[in-house]
Design an enzyme around this catalytic site. Structure first.
Site, PDB file in Angstrom:
ATOM      1  N   VAL A  10       0.812  -1.216   0.000  1.00 59.51           N
ATOM      2  CA  VAL A  10       0.000   0.000   0.000  1.00 59.51           C
ATOM      3  C   VAL A  10       0.843   1.262   0.000  1.00 59.51           C
ATOM      4  CG1 VAL A  10      -2.007  -1.066   1.070  1.00 59.51           C
ATOM      5  CG2 VAL A  10      -0.214  -0.113   2.527  1.00 59.51           C
ATOM      6  N   ASP A 128       6.955  16.022  11.474  1.00 62.84           N
ATOM      7  CA  ASP A 128       6.509  15.827  10.088  1.00 62.84           C
ATOM      8  C   ASP A 128       4.984  15.754  10.035  1.00 62.84           C
ATOM      9  OD1 ASP A 128       6.926  15.626   7.363  1.00 62.84           O
ATOM     10  OD2 ASP A 128       7.101  13.447   7.367  1.00 62.84           O
TER      11      ASP A 128
END
Length: 482
Positions: A10, A128
């Site tokens: 994925v 992040d």
């Protein structure tokens, strides 16, 4: 790997491959992050180990859950929770410039806020935070923050120096190479809130020097004035060039614009149940001018419930819906999903509502035995036991109103588009066929018109455009149109 069965890849990142797997023990879907370690440098190994270390410290319903890590074929495997609803970035992109309503924005935002509060309380910087790292559950209502691969644990109150993160979300102090702390995550959180309100990033440019220039100048397009001054002001405060002037997370949580969505927030993740306060504002500390300020006390009970404030806690519905008739002699209160319902409609076999956030909610009788599956919202007559659920298949669509016929439902979006589903008999769905449709589907003959109202009879539909034209379809006998 004997515990897991790989299904598909994925994702691929700088450090490895992400697999969707099935856990053999219980069949649950799990994410396995495969990080090769044999050819890694020492710093890369430390980064991989850091992700495991950070994940072990975090335990919150709005953060991707960490299960375990192990070595397999010279690779570090990290097993963690799977969020099937995609990323917040995907959700925003699918909006196609149709702005979210403020309640929906704040519903997502306060969940991110609670997650980041947990992260910072553990003396961790995410470093992040971005919409690509914010994941959603299958109903796209519950937020899960992930990807702590470049997080830094603050052993003391010292500041970090390493320049990391996605360029569009990095803070001005990072651009200048200055030391930074939790306020850099506040900047990124402001960028996320801006993106939810504008459906685009606050800072974008054709190249890195131009991007840095924009960030350093704090230049970004204003948010639409359809949103409250409080929401727009919050974005401006979080995107302040001076880190010391950006609010702390607990200060944001105490703002009036955040208090209501925090108290209204419901979660059904694991065993966590959101509790609401009987008198929610009585314990908020007030500043010298009577404005709410300071920190909302938070506590976690033994069953994992989050309590905001002190005193007696219990659950309160946001709205109530009652039904009667068809054998129900007195008004019967229908079960709710801790959401606010603004409009309802009833057909012979359908009971539907529209929530403030633009989702369809349906009330139906649980199926008994192995008979034929019912249509969405279908119910057995004479049975006053109902369950409620949100209708799936609405990704990126905001519903404004709903109308029910005998065996079918029509709904109108905030962009004036008609969608129908249910039984296709009599041509009531308007799709040019008599086929049944289980999820809302656009009536393709109408998108060039902006619809302002739709209404259903037992077996026909009337729709009015903004140019006062009327369209009708369905069964035409007994004097009914068309």
């Amino acid at each position: 790997m004997e515990k897991y069965e790989k299904i598909k890849v994925v994702g691929r990142g700088a450090f490895g491959i992400v697999h969707l797997c099935r856990r053999r023990g219980d069949g649950a879907a799990v994410i396995l992050k495969e990080i090769p370690v044999e050819q890694m440098t020492r710093d890369e190994r430390l980064s991989a180990q850091n992700e495991c270390q950070v994940l072990k410290l975090l335990n919150h319903p709005n953060i991707i859950e960490y299960y375990e890590n192990f070595l397999e074929d010279k690779a570090l495997m990290i097993a963690m929770e799977y969020a099937p609803g995609g990323t917040l970035a995907d959700y925003i992109q699918k909006r196609c410039n149709s702005l979210l309503d403020e309640d929906t924005i704040l519903h997502f935002f306060v969940q991110i806020l609670l997650a980041m509060y947990h992260v910072h309380n553990k003396l961790i910087l995410h470093r992040d935070l971005k919409t690509q790292n914010i994941l959603l559950d299958k109903h796209q209502m519950i937020v899960k923050i992930g990807d702590f691969g470049i997080s830094k644990i603050l052993v003391s109150k010292s500041k970090a120096y390493t320049v990391v993160g996605t360029p569009c979300y990095i803070s001005p102090e990072l651009c200048e190479g200055k030391p930074y702390n939790q306020k850099s995550d506040i900047w990124a959180l402001g960028c996320v809130l801006y993106e939810l309100a504008s459906l685009k990033r606050a800072f974008e440019a054709a190249n890195l020097p131009a991007l840095v220039l924009k960030i350093m100048s704090g230049t970004f397009a204003p948010i639409s004035d359809r949103y409250s001054p409080e929401l727009r002001g919050l974005v401006l405060n979080m995107l302040n060039l001076d880190p010391s002037k950006r609010p702390q997370l607990n200060e944001i949580m105490a703002l009036p614009v955040c208090i209501r969505p925090l108290l209204n927030l419901y979660t059904d993740i694991g065993n966590v149940k959101m509790r609401r306060i009987e008198k929610p504002l009585s314990n908020v500390q007030h500043g010298p001018h009577g404005r709410p300020g300071g920190r909302i006390p938070g506590s976690r009970s033994r069953d994992g419930a989050l309590g905001l404030g002190m005193g007696k806690v219990h659950t309160l519905p946001l709205s109530s819906v009652y039904t009667w008739g068809s054998g129900i002699a007195a008004p019967l209160r229908l079960p709710m999903l801790n959401t606010e319902v603004l409009q309802v409609s009833l057909g012979r076999t359908q009971r539907m509502g529209v929530t403030r956030s633009g989702r369809l909610i349906t009330w139906e009788v649980p199926s008994v035995g192995c008979g034929e599956p019912s249509l969405p919202g279908g119910m057995e007559p004479m049975q006053p036991q109902f369950i409620s659920r949100f209708l799936e298949g609405q990704s990126g669509v905001t519903i404004k109103s709903v109308a029910c016929g005998d065996l079918f439902t029509t709904c109108m979006t905030d962009r004036g588009i008609i969608m129908t589903f249910g039984s296709g008999s009599n041509g009531c769905l308007g799709h040019g066929s008599f086929n049944d449709v289980s999820q809302p589907k656009i009536v393709e003959a109408l998108p060039r018109y902006e619809l302002v109202q739709v209404s259903c009879g037992a077996s026909h539909v009337l729709a009015v455009t903004n140019e006062r034209e009327v369209f009708a379809w369905g069964r035409g006998d007994n004097g009914e149109p068309p």
